[in-house]
Motif scaffolding. Sequence first.
Motif, PDB file in Angstrom:
ATOM      1  N   VAL A 264       0.835  -1.204   0.000  1.00 22.77           N
ATOM      2  CA  VAL A 264       0.000   0.000   0.000  1.00 22.77           C
ATOM      3  C   VAL A 264       0.870   1.255   0.000  1.00 22.77           C
ATOM      4  CG1 VAL A 264      -1.722   1.311   1.300  1.00 22.77           C
ATOM      5  CG2 VAL A 264      -1.942  -1.168   1.095  1.00 22.77           C
ATOM      6  N   TRP A 266       3.711   1.670  -1.463  1.00 23.78           N
ATOM      7  CA  TRP A 266       4.217   1.957  -2.806  1.00 23.78           C
ATOM      8  C   TRP A 266       3.091   2.236  -3.794  1.00 23.78           C
ATOM      9  CZ3 TRP A 266       8.080   4.274  -4.309  1.00 23.78           C
ATOM     10  CH2 TRP A 266       8.505   4.247  -5.634  1.00 23.78           C
ATOM     11  N   ILE A 267       1.892   1.721  -3.540  1.00 21.16           N
ATOM     12  CA  ILE A 267       0.743   2.105  -4.380  1.00 21.16           C
ATOM     13  C   ILE A 267       0.514   3.609  -4.269  1.00 21.16           C
ATOM     14  CG2 ILE A 267      -1.782   1.976  -4.566  1.00 21.16           C
ATOM     15  CD1 ILE A 267      -1.571  -1.005  -3.879  1.00 21.16           C
ATOM     16  N   GLU A 271       1.747   6.700  -7.180  1.00 24.08           N
ATOM     17  CA  GLU A 271       0.874   7.701  -7.797  1.00 24.08           C
ATOM     18  C   GLU A 271       1.324   9.114  -7.480  1.00 24.08           C
ATOM     19  OE1 GLU A 271      -0.732   6.571 -10.062  1.00 24.08           O
ATOM     20  OE2 GLU A 271      -0.586   4.496  -9.394  1.00 24.08           O
ATOM     21  N   GLY A 404       1.490  -4.035  -6.993  1.00 23.63           N
ATOM     22  CA  GLY A 404       0.341  -3.268  -6.542  1.00 23.63           C
ATOM     23  C   GLY A 404       0.307  -1.881  -7.138  1.00 23.63           C
ATOM     24  N   SER A 405       1.461  -1.236  -7.176  1.00 21.12           N
ATOM     25  CA  SER A 405       1.535   0.108  -7.727  1.00 21.12           C
ATOM     26  C   SER A 405       1.139   0.137  -9.192  1.00 21.12           C
ATOM     27  CB  SER A 405       2.959   0.659  -7.564  1.00 21.12           C
ATOM     28  OG  SER A 405       3.080   1.916  -8.173  1.00 21.12           O
ATOM     29  N   ASN A 406       1.619  -0.845  -9.952  1.00 17.42           N
ATOM     30  CA  ASN A 406       1.344  -0.828 -11.384  1.00 17.42           C
ATOM     31  C   ASN A 406      -0.070  -1.276 -11.721  1.00 17.42           C
ATOM     32  OD1 ASN A 406       3.855  -0.155 -13.179  1.00 17.42           O
ATOM     33  ND2 ASN A 406       4.645  -1.233 -11.390  1.00 17.42           N
ATOM     34  N   VAL A 408      -2.681  -0.423  -9.990  1.00 18.00           N
ATOM     35  CA  VAL A 408      -3.431   0.821  -9.834  1.00 18.00           C
ATOM     36  C   VAL A 408      -3.086   1.808 -10.946  1.00 18.00           C
ATOM     37  CG1 VAL A 408      -3.810   2.819  -8.328  1.00 18.00           C
ATOM     38  CG2 VAL A 408      -3.676   0.529  -7.347  1.00 18.00           C
ATOM     39  N   ASN A 409      -1.808   1.897 -11.271  1.00 16.44           N
ATOM     40  CA  ASN A 409      -1.374   2.876 -12.264  1.00 16.44           C
ATOM     41  C   ASN A 409      -1.921   2.573 -13.654  1.00 16.44           C
ATOM     42  OD1 ASN A 409       0.341   5.275 -12.659  1.00 16.44           O
ATOM     43  ND2 ASN A 409       1.448   3.946 -14.076  1.00 16.44           N
ATOM     44  N   TRP A 412      -5.168   4.350 -13.344  1.00 19.42           N
ATOM     45  CA  TRP A 412      -5.040   5.682 -12.747  1.00 19.42           C
ATOM     46  C   TRP A 412      -4.632   6.721 -13.789  1.00 19.42           C
ATOM     47  CZ3 TRP A 412      -5.955   6.763  -7.528  1.00 19.42           C
ATOM     48  CH2 TRP A 412      -5.555   8.026  -7.074  1.00 19.42           C
TER      49      TRP A 412
END
Length: 478
Positions: A264, A266-267, A271, A404-406, A408-409, A412
């Motif tokens: 979370v 890095w999510i 962004e 996780g970051s990617n 969402v990205n 996003w």
Amino acid sequence: MALKAKLHEYLHTDYRPGEKTLVRKIDFFILTFCCLSYFTNYLDRSNLNNAYVSGMKEELHFVGDQLNQIQAAFTSGYVVGQFPANLSLHYVRPRIFFPACMVVWAALTMVTAAVHNPQSVAAIRFFQGIAEATTFVGTHYILGSWYTERELGKRSGIFTASGLAGTMIGGYIQAGIQSSLDMRHGLSGWRWLFIIDGLITIPIAIYGFIFFPDTPATTKAIYLTPSEKALAVARVPPVEDRAPLSLSFFKKSFTNKFFWGFMVLWIIAGECESFGSNGLLALYMKSHPAHHYTVAQLNNYPTGVPAAGIVSTLFFATLTDFLNGRRYLVGYFIGITGIVTSALILAASHASDAVSATPMVFGAYYWAGAVYACQATFFAWANDTLRYEEHMFRALVIAGMNLGSNVVNAWWTIVFYGASMAPWFTRGMWAMIAVSIALIIWTGGLSHFTSRHERMRKAEFEAEGPEGVVQGKDDELG
């Protein structure tokens, strides 16, 4: 006097016999390959935005948010490759796996020069994302395997800065190609960009095949003596290294508070990098309500964003090492930066004179480049916290952060930073303020748990002695 003594201690590390020579060797062979690899990774990755503003948009007839859809295709491939890439390092030697992935993405980069429509670019970028998935998280896993807590921040910072250098130099390369190779042999300048970027990658991959040292426990590097190999293993905490691919391993990992805590983190932080990662300054310039910028200006002016990122990354990586690993401090700086820079751009969007507001927008985007500091410090933070846990759990957490970051990205960027939203990206500015506030809150909470965990695990390790094997307890990894 206390500060002077601390500074002297930081600059004059006491090494065991032979350790200083070992660190110099692994600095040279690990950092040169990893940094050059990440440099070409970001060179290949950022060339899409450079090509887009240098004639690709018009030649391939891009419409609407197709640029963002292609970026989402790359991100989707990147997500697919995260866990397999990092877990593969447990079974395939990094000396083979890293360079092989480089050869694949170099080939795909050069193939992009032959495309005739945006759909073909999207298909290529998807597979390129899979090939590039191992570079960032895999390298952070390798750095955490070789370097001590005191050494890790600076090395992580140098590695991250090399990727930002690729983004920065990519703009200058495109500007140079546009003026010297445009329409040479019938190829547009942006097509030559993909060819040249791919060719640059191949020699670095060959270097990796020959010289990369794998991990301390598996290295067969010819430039390390037997005593240096033994010392490399002794420098890091000995942990039980169990085969990870079992139901119990994944169940224990996916229910661990640090897996989700760092994911979370890095999510949210990922962004907070949206201004730079989506090339908003170049899109702002291309859609400027008053100015018309040349192709050279569209490629050169945005390089100030990664330049700011390089400076802030090296500064905070060194500072947090000096402060005994207080990586979480960077989260507060990034949160404040995101709030202030977004507010400046929102204010500029309501200015009566778009021309007079331009310097404020440029300044805000350049300042926003400083948020790239979180890449090195947050992954070093995860490595520090999990230093006494199973190697593959640490690898899984690092991969999970990027995955996780990617995930969402992937959506996003389309929702908040679509190319059609230029020049002001009003929705994206409010989104940036929201995630910046969230980052400050999450950083504060996570730092409380990680500080307590590190103290406890370090005490256990010291009680067992350097020869003991530190095992992950069920109540800690569960």
